[in-house]
Motif scaffolding. Structure first.
Motif, PDB file in Angstrom:
ATOM      1  N   LYS A 187       0.826  -1.211   0.000  1.00  0.00           N
ATOM      2  CA  LYS A 187       0.000   0.000   0.000  1.00  0.00           C
ATOM      3  C   LYS A 187       0.861   1.262   0.000  1.00  0.00           C
ATOM      4  N   VAL A 188       1.977   1.224   0.741  1.00  0.00           N
ATOM      5  CA  VAL A 188       2.873   2.391   0.780  1.00  0.00           C
ATOM      6  C   VAL A 188       3.455   2.645  -0.609  1.00  0.00           C
ATOM      7  N   VAL A 189       3.925   1.587  -1.264  1.00  0.00           N
ATOM      8  CA  VAL A 189       4.507   1.734  -2.600  1.00  0.00           C
ATOM      9  C   VAL A 189       3.476   2.309  -3.562  1.00  0.00           C
ATOM     10  N   GLU A 190       2.252   1.818  -3.503  1.00  0.00           N
ATOM     11  CA  GLU A 190       1.188   2.333  -4.376  1.00  0.00           C
ATOM     12  C   GLU A 190       0.865   3.783  -4.052  1.00  0.00           C
ATOM     13  N   LYS A 191       0.857   4.119  -2.772  1.00  0.00           N
ATOM     14  CA  LYS A 191       0.540   5.490  -2.360  1.00  0.00           C
ATOM     15  C   LYS A 191       1.545   6.469  -2.934  1.00  0.00           C
ATOM     16  N   PHE A 192       2.821   6.074  -2.970  1.00  0.00           N
ATOM     17  CA  PHE A 192       3.856   6.978  -3.461  1.00  0.00           C
ATOM     18  C   PHE A 192       3.730   7.259  -4.949  1.00  0.00           C
ATOM     19  N   LYS A 193       2.950   6.457  -5.666  1.00  0.00           N
ATOM     20  CA  LYS A 193       2.708   6.738  -7.078  1.00  0.00           C
ATOM     21  C   LYS A 193       1.856   7.999  -7.246  1.00  0.00           C
ATOM     22  N   ASP A 194       1.179   8.404  -6.165  1.00  0.00           N
ATOM     23  CA  ASP A 194       0.361   9.625  -6.208  1.00  0.00           C
ATOM     24  C   ASP A 194       1.201  10.885  -6.018  1.00  0.00           C
ATOM     25  N   PHE A 195       2.453  10.716  -5.569  1.00  0.00           N
ATOM     26  CA  PHE A 195       3.295  11.867  -5.235  1.00  0.00           C
ATOM     27  C   PHE A 195       4.302  12.141  -6.354  1.00  0.00           C
ATOM     28  N   ASP A 196       4.588  13.410  -6.551  1.00  0.00           N
ATOM     29  CA  ASP A 196       5.629  13.803  -7.505  1.00  0.00           C
ATOM     30  C   ASP A 196       6.964  13.815  -6.767  1.00  0.00           C
ATOM     31  N   THR A 197       7.580  12.646  -6.679  1.00  0.00           N
ATOM     32  CA  THR A 197       8.815  12.521  -5.912  1.00  0.00           C
ATOM     33  C   THR A 197      10.002  13.189  -6.603  1.00  0.00           C
ATOM     34  N   SER A 198       9.846  13.557  -7.866  1.00  0.00           N
ATOM     35  CA  SER A 198      10.939  14.246  -8.562  1.00  0.00           C
ATOM     36  C   SER A 198      11.225  15.603  -7.935  1.00  0.00           C
ATOM     37  N   LYS A 199      10.259  16.134  -7.203  1.00  0.00           N
ATOM     38  CA  LYS A 199      10.430  17.440  -6.550  1.00  0.00           C
ATOM     39  C   LYS A 199      10.767  17.296  -5.065  1.00  0.00           C
ATOM     40  N   PHE A 200      10.967  16.067  -4.587  1.00  0.00           N
ATOM     41  CA  PHE A 200      11.320  15.849  -3.189  1.00  0.00           C
ATOM     42  C   PHE A 200      12.790  16.207  -2.979  1.00  0.00           C
ATOM     43  N   SER A 201      13.083  16.894  -1.890  1.00  0.00           N
ATOM     44  CA  SER A 201      14.478  17.184  -1.536  1.00  0.00           C
ATOM     45  C   SER A 201      15.185  15.890  -1.173  1.00  0.00           C
ATOM     46  N   TYR A 202      16.417  15.749  -1.670  1.00  0.00           N
ATOM     47  CA  TYR A 202      17.168  14.508  -1.500  1.00  0.00           C
ATOM     48  C   TYR A 202      18.567  14.846  -1.006  1.00  0.00           C
ATOM     49  N   GLY A 203      19.110  13.968  -0.180  1.00  0.00           N
ATOM     50  CA  GLY A 203      20.468  14.180   0.321  1.00  0.00           C
ATOM     51  C   GLY A 203      20.751  13.223   1.458  1.00  0.00           C
ATOM     52  N   TYR A 204      21.633  13.625   2.351  1.00  0.00           N
ATOM     53  CA  TYR A 204      21.980  12.787   3.510  1.00  0.00           C
ATOM     54  C   TYR A 204      21.093  13.174   4.685  1.00  0.00           C
ATOM     55  N   CYS A 205      20.367  12.197   5.182  1.00  0.00           N
ATOM     56  CA  CYS A 205      19.512  12.445   6.342  1.00  0.00           C
ATOM     57  C   CYS A 205      20.055  11.697   7.559  1.00  0.00           C
ATOM     58  N   HIS A 206      19.748  12.210   8.720  1.00  0.00           N
ATOM     59  CA  HIS A 206      20.194  11.633   9.990  1.00  0.00           C
ATOM     60  C   HIS A 206      19.502  10.302  10.248  1.00  0.00           C
ATOM     61  N   TYR A 207      18.223  10.244   9.975  1.00  0.00           N
ATOM     62  CA  TYR A 207      17.347   9.074  10.053  1.00  0.00           C
ATOM     63  C   TYR A 207      17.069   8.596  11.483  1.00  0.00           C
ATOM     64  N   ASP A 208      17.388   9.417  12.464  1.00  0.00           N
ATOM     65  CA  ASP A 208      17.090   9.026  13.849  1.00  0.00           C
ATOM     66  C   ASP A 208      16.924  10.286  14.695  1.00  0.00           C
ATOM     67  N   PHE A 209      16.114  11.219  14.193  1.00  0.00           N
ATOM     68  CA  PHE A 209      16.009  12.530  14.831  1.00  0.00           C
ATOM     69  C   PHE A 209      15.024  12.530  15.997  1.00  0.00           C
ATOM     70  N   PHE A 210      15.328  11.732  16.994  1.00  0.00           N
ATOM     71  CA  PHE A 210      14.589  11.769  18.249  1.00  0.00           C
ATOM     72  C   PHE A 210      15.313  12.721  19.210  1.00  0.00           C
ATOM     73  N   PRO A 211      14.605  13.260  20.198  1.00  0.00           N
ATOM     74  CA  PRO A 211      15.258  14.182  21.144  1.00  0.00           C
ATOM     75  C   PRO A 211      16.484  13.601  21.847  1.00  0.00           C
ATOM     76  N   LYS A 212      16.598  12.281  21.911  1.00  0.00           N
ATOM     77  CA  LYS A 212      17.774  11.669  22.541  1.00  0.00           C
ATOM     78  C   LYS A 212      19.059  11.945  21.767  1.00  0.00           C
ATOM     79  N   ASN A 213      18.925  12.438  20.527  1.00  0.00           N
ATOM     80  CA  ASN A 213      20.095  12.629  19.675  1.00  0.00           C
ATOM     81  C   ASN A 213      20.433  14.091  19.411  1.00  0.00           C
ATOM     82  N   PHE A 214      19.919  14.982  20.243  1.00  0.00           N
ATOM     83  CA  PHE A 214      20.379  16.376  20.212  1.00  0.00           C
ATOM     84  C   PHE A 214      20.207  16.991  21.594  1.00  0.00           C
ATOM     85  N   HIS A 215      21.168  17.802  21.955  1.00  0.00           N
ATOM     86  CA  HIS A 215      21.159  18.475  23.256  1.00  0.00           C
ATOM     87  C   HIS A 215      20.886  19.956  23.089  1.00  0.00           C
ATOM     88  N   PHE A 216      20.163  20.512  24.042  1.00  0.00           N
ATOM     89  CA  PHE A 216      19.989  21.960  24.168  1.00  0.00           C
ATOM     90  C   PHE A 216      20.824  22.450  25.341  1.00  0.00           C
TER      91      PHE A 216
END
Length: 334
Positions: A187-216
Motif C-alpha cells: 500500500k505504501v509503494v502504491e501510495k507513493f505513485k500519487d506523489f511527484d517525488t521528482s520534486k522531493f528534496s534529496y540528500g543525507y539524512c540523519h534518520y534518527d532525529f529523536f530528542p535523545k540525539n540532540f542536546h539543548f
C-alpha cells in the motif's frame, strides 16, 4: 603467543581505553573513561579536568570502515559549514578513526566532541522553532554534497523489500502479522505513485532525529549527534523520524493528540521558513513512518545474536506490529 578463543562481540576495557586515548590524543593523565552504553556499538564517556568527550567503538558487522569514514567526512563538512554537531577529534597524528585489535578482530573507534547541554523531551515552542531552523540548515548542507565513501541508502528496497525478505523466517509462527506487513508495504509503494517525488528534496539524512540525539544548552543552542544511521534518501525522512517522537509520546499518554499536532506544526513551520516543502512531501511523511518501523524490525533481527534478543521476542515483535497498525490508523489514508 597466547591464543584466544574467537569472539563475535567483546567489550573493550575502559581502563585500557583510557590509557590508549591519553597516549593517542595526548590527553591529561587525570583523564577518566567509563562505558556509557553497550549496544549495536559501544559508547564511552571520556573526561579530563575541563573537557568531556565521547569515544564510540563500532562493530564491523554493523558498520564497515568505509561507512565510518563517510560519517566522519559528513560531520567534518557539517561543522565547516557552520552546523552545530558533535564532531570527530584528530589524534596527535591527525587521524580521526582509530583501529583497535579486539578479540573478534579489528574494531574502529572515533573520539567525538561532547554535545553540551541535555536532552529535552517536552519541547517548548522556542525549542521547536530552534530545532526547525537548525534541521533546515543541516539539510541545506546535506542536500548539496556527495561523500567519497558510501553510506546506507534509504529507499523502498532497503526499508521494505529487503526487510520483508529477511524477516520472513522470524515470522514463521506469526503469519498474520507477516501478512499485514507485506500488505501495508504494498500500500505504501502504491501510495507513493500519487506523489511527484521528482520534486522531493534529496540528500543525507540523519534518520534518527529523536530528542535523545540532540542536546539543548541553557541558551537553547542545539548540538546534533549520533549520525550512525545517516544515509542518502528523501530529507523528509528526518521530519518523519522526529514526528515519531510525538507518536510515541501520544501512544504512551504523555501528550494529547491536539498538543502533539500543535507542537509538530510549530516545528514544521519553523523548518519551512528556511526550506519550503511541497504539498506532496508533507503528505508523504506519515507513509515513510511505516517504512521506518519495518526497517527497524529488520535491524533488530540482523543484530539478534549480539544485543537485540531482548527486543525481538515474539511478544515484542507483535507489539511492534501493533504499533505500525496504530500508526496507520492515526496518520495514513490508503
Amino acid at each position: 603467543m597466547q591464543n584466544f578463543f574467537p569472539a563475535q562481540y567483546s567489550t573493550l576495557s575502559a581502563t585500557a581505553l583510557k590509557d590508549y586515548l591519553i597516549t593517542t590524543y595526548r590527553l591529561d593523565h587525570s583523564t577518566t573513561c567509563r562505558l556509557l552504553i553497550r549496544n549495536v556499538s559501544d559508547t564511552y564517556i571520556v573526561e579530563t579536568l575541563d573537557r568531556k568527550y565521547i569515544f564510540k567503538i563500532y562493530r564491523d558487522a554493523h558498520r564497515k570502515r568505509s561507512e565510518i569514514e563517510a560519517e566522519v567526512e559528513l560531520l567534518n563538512i557539517l561543522r565547516t559549514s557552520g552546523n552545530s554537531v558533535a564532531y570527530p577529534i584528530k589524534d596527535i597524528e591527525g587521524k580521526q578513526v582509530q583501529q583497535l585489535n579486539a578479540i573478534e578482530g579489528i574494531r574502529n573507534g572515533v573520539l567525538f566532541s561532547f554535545a553540551e547541554g541535555k536532552v529535552i523531551v517536552n519541547l517548548t515552542d522556542q525549542h521547536l522553532i530552534q530545532l526547525g531552523h537548525d534541521m533546515a540548515k543541516l539539510h541545506q548542507t546535506t542536500s548539496s554534497i556527495k561523500l567519497n565513501n558510501p553510506r546506507p541508502l534509504w529507499n523502498f528496497e532497503t526499508t521494505l523489500f529487503e526487510p520483508l525478505k529477511d524477516l520472513k523466517p522470524h515470522f514463521s509462527e506469526m503469519k498474520e502479522e507477516y501478512e499485514y506487513l507485506y500488505n501495508i508495504s504494498g500500500k505504501v509503494v502504491e501510495k507513493f505513485k500519487d506523489f511527484d517525488t521528482s520534486k522531493f528534496s534529496y540528500g543525507y539524512c540523519h534518520y534518527d532525529f529523536f530528542p535523545k540525539n540532540f542536546h539543548f544548552d541553557e541558551q537553547r543552542k542545539i548540538t546534533f549527534f549520533d549520525f550512525d544511521f545517516a544515509g542518502e534518501g528523501y530529507l523528509i525522512n528526518d521530519l518523519m523520524s522526529f514526528f515519531n517522537h510525538y507518536f510515541f509520546h501520544q501512544f504512551n499518554n504523555l501528550i494529547s493528540a491536539e498538543q502533539a499536532e500543535k507542537d509538530f506544526n510549530v516545528f514544521l513551520n519553523a523548518y519551512q521558513q528556511q526550506r519550503p516543502l511541497t504539498n506532496d512531501e508533507l503528505q508523504a511523511i506519515p507513509y515513510l513512518g511505516i517504512t521506518f518501523h519495518i526497517f527497524f524490525l529488520k535491524f533488530f533481527y540482523d543484530n539478534y545474536d549480539d544485543w537485540s534478543n531482548v527486543f525481538l521476542t515474539p511478544r515484542y515483535t507483535k507489539h511492534r506490529v501493533a504499533l505500525i497498525k496504530r500508526w496507520e490508523e492515526m496518520y495514513c489514508k490508503f
